[in-house]
Motif scaffolding. Structure first.
Motif, PDB file in Angstrom:
ATOM      1  N   LYS A  50       0.921  -1.211   0.056  1.00  0.00           N
ATOM      2  CA  LYS A  50      -0.086  -0.170  -0.086  1.00  0.00           C
ATOM      3  C   LYS A  50       0.689   1.167  -0.094  1.00  0.00           C
ATOM      4  CE  LYS A  50      -4.261  -1.998   2.147  1.00  0.00           C
ATOM      5  NZ  LYS A  50      -5.055  -2.009   3.584  1.00  0.00           N
ATOM      6  N   ALA A  51       1.968   1.256   0.630  1.00  0.00           N
ATOM      7  CA  ALA A  51       2.892   2.208   0.890  1.00  0.00           C
ATOM      8  C   ALA A  51       3.508   2.524  -0.592  1.00  0.00           C
ATOM      9  CB  ALA A  51       3.784   2.233   1.993  1.00  0.00           C
ATOM     10  N   LEU A  52       3.703   1.483  -1.157  1.00  0.00           N
ATOM     11  CA  LEU A  52       4.300   1.440  -2.534  1.00  0.00           C
ATOM     12  C   LEU A  52       3.640   2.295  -3.491  1.00  0.00           C
ATOM     13  CD1 LEU A  52       6.841   0.851  -4.518  1.00  0.00           C
ATOM     14  CD2 LEU A  52       5.807  -1.400  -4.558  1.00  0.00           C
ATOM     15  N   ARG A  53       2.443   1.822  -3.436  1.00  0.00           N
ATOM     16  CA  ARG A  53       1.309   2.063  -4.614  1.00  0.00           C
ATOM     17  C   ARG A  53       0.899   3.787  -4.438  1.00  0.00           C
ATOM     18  NH1 ARG A  53      -2.272  -3.167  -6.347  1.00  0.00           N
ATOM     19  NH2 ARG A  53      -0.380  -4.333  -7.113  1.00  0.00           N
ATOM     20  N   ALA A  54       0.948   3.892  -2.866  1.00  0.00           N
ATOM     21  CA  ALA A  54       0.851   5.506  -2.599  1.00  0.00           C
ATOM     22  C   ALA A  54       1.864   6.339  -3.126  1.00  0.00           C
ATOM     23  CB  ALA A  54       0.697   5.647  -1.225  1.00  0.00           C
ATOM     24  N   ALA A  55       3.131   6.085  -3.140  1.00  0.00           N
ATOM     25  CA  ALA A  55       4.156   6.690  -3.496  1.00  0.00           C
ATOM     26  C   ALA A  55       4.306   6.620  -4.793  1.00  0.00           C
ATOM     27  CB  ALA A  55       5.578   6.150  -2.931  1.00  0.00           C
ATOM     28  N   GLN A  56       3.919   5.614  -5.543  1.00  0.00           N
ATOM     29  CA  GLN A  56       4.045   5.644  -7.166  1.00  0.00           C
ATOM     30  C   GLN A  56       2.914   6.685  -7.622  1.00  0.00           C
ATOM     31  OE1 GLN A  56       3.335   1.294  -7.585  1.00  0.00           O
ATOM     32  NE2 GLN A  56       5.435   0.988  -8.316  1.00  0.00           N
ATOM     33  N   ARG A  57       1.732   6.654  -6.863  1.00  0.00           N
ATOM     34  CA  ARG A  57       0.847   7.546  -7.571  1.00  0.00           C
ATOM     35  C   ARG A  57       1.209   9.206  -7.075  1.00  0.00           C
ATOM     36  NH1 ARG A  57      -2.752   3.749  -4.884  1.00  0.00           N
ATOM     37  NH2 ARG A  57      -2.896   4.885  -2.845  1.00  0.00           N
ATOM     38  N   GLU A  58       1.943   9.220  -6.061  1.00  0.00           N
ATOM     39  CA  GLU A  58       2.305  10.512  -5.755  1.00  0.00           C
ATOM     40  C   GLU A  58       3.580  11.022  -6.879  1.00  0.00           C
ATOM     41  OE1 GLU A  58       3.675  11.504  -1.726  1.00  0.00           O
ATOM     42  OE2 GLU A  58       2.369   9.811  -0.855  1.00  0.00           O
ATOM     43  N   GLN A  59       4.359   9.968  -7.346  1.00  0.00           N
ATOM     44  CA  GLN A  59       5.405  10.069  -8.383  1.00  0.00           C
ATOM     45  C   GLN A  59       4.699  10.615  -9.507  1.00  0.00           C
ATOM     46  OE1 GLN A  59       8.221  11.053  -8.941  1.00  0.00           O
ATOM     47  NE2 GLN A  59       9.454   9.286  -8.378  1.00  0.00           N
ATOM     48  N   VAL A  60       3.736  10.110  -9.962  1.00  0.00           N
ATOM     49  CA  VAL A  60       2.712  10.274 -11.350  1.00  0.00           C
ATOM     50  C   VAL A  60       2.388  11.724 -11.087  1.00  0.00           C
ATOM     51  CG1 VAL A  60       0.788   9.950 -12.500  1.00  0.00           C
ATOM     52  CG2 VAL A  60       2.137   7.990 -11.857  1.00  0.00           C
ATOM     53  N   ASP A  61       2.081  12.140 -10.091  1.00  0.00           N
ATOM     54  CA  ASP A  61       1.430  13.671 -10.096  1.00  0.00           C
ATOM     55  C   ASP A  61       2.580  14.580  -9.830  1.00  0.00           C
ATOM     56  OD1 ASP A  61      -0.916  12.692  -9.517  1.00  0.00           O
ATOM     57  OD2 ASP A  61      -0.990  12.808  -7.336  1.00  0.00           O
ATOM     58  N   ALA A  62       3.866  14.223  -9.274  1.00  0.00           N
ATOM     59  CA  ALA A  62       4.861  14.978  -9.403  1.00  0.00           C
ATOM     60  C   ALA A  62       5.440  15.279 -10.735  1.00  0.00           C
ATOM     61  CB  ALA A  62       6.008  14.491  -8.403  1.00  0.00           C
ATOM     62  N   ALA A  76       7.768  23.561 -10.131  1.00  0.00           N
ATOM     63  CA  ALA A  76       8.560  22.622 -10.974  1.00  0.00           C
ATOM     64  C   ALA A  76       9.612  22.377 -10.087  1.00  0.00           C
ATOM     65  CB  ALA A  76       8.972  23.371 -12.329  1.00  0.00           C
ATOM     66  N   ALA A  77      10.365  23.365  -9.453  1.00  0.00           N
ATOM     67  CA  ALA A  77      11.671  22.870  -8.722  1.00  0.00           C
ATOM     68  C   ALA A  77      11.316  22.220  -7.480  1.00  0.00           C
ATOM     69  CB  ALA A  77      12.461  24.165  -8.372  1.00  0.00           C
ATOM     70  N   LEU A  78      10.161  22.604  -6.799  1.00  0.00           N
ATOM     71  CA  LEU A  78       9.575  21.592  -5.857  1.00  0.00           C
ATOM     72  C   LEU A  78       9.127  20.314  -6.077  1.00  0.00           C
ATOM     73  CD1 LEU A  78       7.420  24.481  -3.898  1.00  0.00           C
ATOM     74  CD2 LEU A  78       9.778  23.405  -3.136  1.00  0.00           C
ATOM     75  N   ALA A  79       8.480  20.144  -7.221  1.00  0.00           N
ATOM     76  CA  ALA A  79       7.982  18.878  -7.856  1.00  0.00           C
ATOM     77  C   ALA A  79       9.308  18.105  -8.073  1.00  0.00           C
ATOM     78  CB  ALA A  79       7.090  18.994  -8.916  1.00  0.00           C
ATOM     79  N   TYR A  80      10.382  18.659  -8.684  1.00  0.00           N
ATOM     80  CA  TYR A  80      11.377  18.033  -8.993  1.00  0.00           C
ATOM     81  C   TYR A  80      11.976  17.107  -7.663  1.00  0.00           C
ATOM     82  CZ  TYR A  80      16.061  16.610 -11.097  1.00  0.00           C
ATOM     83  OH  TYR A  80      17.216  15.859 -11.211  1.00  0.00           O
ATOM     84  N   ALA A  81      12.409  18.203  -6.808  1.00  0.00           N
ATOM     85  CA  ALA A  81      12.896  17.490  -5.499  1.00  0.00           C
ATOM     86  C   ALA A  81      12.233  16.436  -4.950  1.00  0.00           C
ATOM     87  CB  ALA A  81      12.993  18.742  -4.572  1.00  0.00           C
ATOM     88  N   GLU A  82      10.488  16.631  -4.914  1.00  0.00           N
ATOM     89  CA  GLU A  82       9.817  15.573  -4.305  1.00  0.00           C
ATOM     90  C   GLU A  82       9.918  14.331  -5.102  1.00  0.00           C
ATOM     91  OE1 GLU A  82       5.027  14.720  -3.376  1.00  0.00           O
ATOM     92  OE2 GLU A  82       5.752  16.647  -4.603  1.00  0.00           O
ATOM     93  N   SER A  83      10.017  14.614  -6.551  1.00  0.00           N
ATOM     94  CA  SER A  83      10.395  13.385  -7.301  1.00  0.00           C
ATOM     95  C   SER A  83      11.419  12.534  -7.101  1.00  0.00           C
ATOM     96  CB  SER A  83      10.243  13.839  -8.681  1.00  0.00           C
ATOM     97  OG  SER A  83      10.370  12.613  -9.411  1.00  0.00           O
ATOM     98  N   GLN A  84      12.475  13.242  -6.715  1.00  0.00           N
ATOM     99  CA  GLN A  84      13.787  12.637  -6.173  1.00  0.00           C
ATOM    100  C   GLN A  84      13.831  11.828  -5.080  1.00  0.00           C
ATOM    101  OE1 GLN A  84      15.281  12.907  -9.452  1.00  0.00           O
ATOM    102  NE2 GLN A  84      17.180  13.221  -8.384  1.00  0.00           N
ATOM    103  N   GLU A  85      13.066  12.378  -4.169  1.00  0.00           N
ATOM    104  CA  GLU A  85      12.738  11.723  -2.787  1.00  0.00           C
ATOM    105  C   GLU A  85      11.798  10.477  -3.095  1.00  0.00           C
ATOM    106  OE1 GLU A  85      11.315  14.458  -0.037  1.00  0.00           O
ATOM    107  OE2 GLU A  85      13.108  15.787   0.025  1.00  0.00           O
ATOM    108  N   LEU A  86      11.027  10.844  -3.803  1.00  0.00           N
ATOM    109  CA  LEU A  86      10.160   9.485  -4.084  1.00  0.00           C
ATOM    110  C   LEU A  86      10.719   8.546  -4.793  1.00  0.00           C
ATOM    111  CD1 LEU A  86       6.665  11.613  -4.983  1.00  0.00           C
ATOM    112  CD2 LEU A  86       6.928   9.969  -3.150  1.00  0.00           C
TER     113      LEU A  86
END
Length: 364
Positions: A50-62, A76-86
């Protein structure tokens, strides 16, 4: 990209929800126990999925934000940083899910019966057997396990010709099961005046503690003999037949335990040892088809296989199954360094299981 068996994960998610619903419907006591165990076994995996699939959904959004030309530069810079963490989070969760999907050894959570015997090398081998046993005692203490000696035969110069002990504690078998085999030592004995290095060996066997329900033993197949305990003990030893020997006649397996205080206690200990040996023999028979594969990784567990060398002059320990050498022999013999070897062996075994499992997932 590492593959996961998504269809299988969907099935497990559905099964978890089904069990949760069944438990809420107040089943009878027997069903409740069975379903609760299955639910508890599945829950750690399901939480990770469940945690993996939630993170994958967040990654799609980012990534959608990053790719959208109307997104301003700051967003865009914030989304990129979040994408790297995800990315890092998803990679870790995928690893955890893959490991959670591996088949579990039903005995991993059990305690163990530990048998250490001196091999070639005479007195020096007995001293080394004593060193090994103390290493396991210290490792057990560090893990919060208790050690109960069942039987011992001391060496004439110290150490043990043979010592058998029970190590009680959750997860002891999971950590100690790769210790079975021949351990070799290279060192200059105290009695060696010329400084010549001697090589001797000791054999270690690690068996899971077995309960009555794990293996059926017919009392009619047993011959139980009592005899006087040998060794120190004075008049008590001379007068009391407290030692117990049990022979399992169909297989010829013989176990003997002596404790000067209680014949009843010795019989219980001997039965525990007998169950462990009979279960191990059955398990080895079942696993023989897979022995060649395991030998290529962390060994077959065959007690005739040399698994590790302890070189005192160079203060190094080499595990031959995975080609790992550590220059920390004192720390390993003191117990705290053994964990590094255990972790390396476990990781190697998991890697082999993952390769086998992923081959099956790819073909499914």
């Amino acid at each position: 990209m590492v593959m996961l068996p998504d269809a299988r994960l969907d099935q497990l998610l559905a099964r978890h929800a089904e069990i949760e619903h069944a438990l809420s419907a107040s089943p009878d006591a027997e069903a409740y126990v069975r379903l609760s165990r299955e639910f508890a076994d599945l829950t750690p995996l399901i939480e990770r999925v469940k945690a993996l699939r939630a993170a994958q959904r967040e990654q799609v959004d980012a990534r959608a934000l990053i790719d959208d030309p109307s997104t301003d530069a700051e967003m865009a810079a914030l989304a990129y940083a979040e994408s790297q963490e995800l990315d890092a989070r998803i990679e870790e969760l995928v690893r955890e899910v893959r490991l959670a999907l591996l088949p579990k050894d039903a005995m991993d959570e059990r305690g163990v019966i530990l048998e250490v015997r001196a091999g070639t090398g005479g007195d020096e081998a007995a001293l080394f057997a004593g060193d090994l046993f103390r290493m396991y005692e210290r490792f057990a203490a560090l893990n919060g396990w208790s050690v109960e000696a069942l039987s011992m035969n001391e060496g004439t110069a110290g150490g043990f010709k043979e010592i058998i002990a029970a190590i009680h504690g959750r997860g002891a078998y999971a950590k100690l099961k790769y210790e079975s085999g021949v351990h070799r030592v290279q060192r200059v004995p105290d009695t060696e005046g010329s400084g010549r290095i001697h090589t001797s060996a000791a054999t270690v066997a690690v068996l899971p503690e077995v309960e009555d329900v794990d293996i059926d033993i017919d009392e009619g197949d047993l011959r139980i003999d009592v005899f006087r305990a040998s060794g120190a003990g004075g008049q008590h030893v001379n007068k009391t037949e407290s030692a117990v020997r049990i022979t399992h006649m169909p297989t010829g397996v013989v176990v003997a335990v002596q404790d000067e205080r209680s014949q009843h206690k010795n019989k219980a200990r001997a039965m525990a040892l007998l169950r462990a040996r009979l279960y191990d023999a059955e398990r080895e028979k079942r696993d023989s088809a897979r022995a060649a594969d395991r030998r290529g990784q962390v060994g077959s567990g065959d007690r005739s296989e040399r698994i590790r060398t302890y070189n005192f002059p160079q203060a190094r320990v080499t595990d031959h199954r995975i080609g790992l050498t550590l220059h920390k022999l004192p720390e390993i013999l003191a117990g705290e360094g053994l964990g590094e070897l255990v972790e390396a062996l476990t990781t190697e075994h998991q890697a082999a299981l993952l390769a086998e499992a992923e081959s099956g997932w790819a073909q499914a």
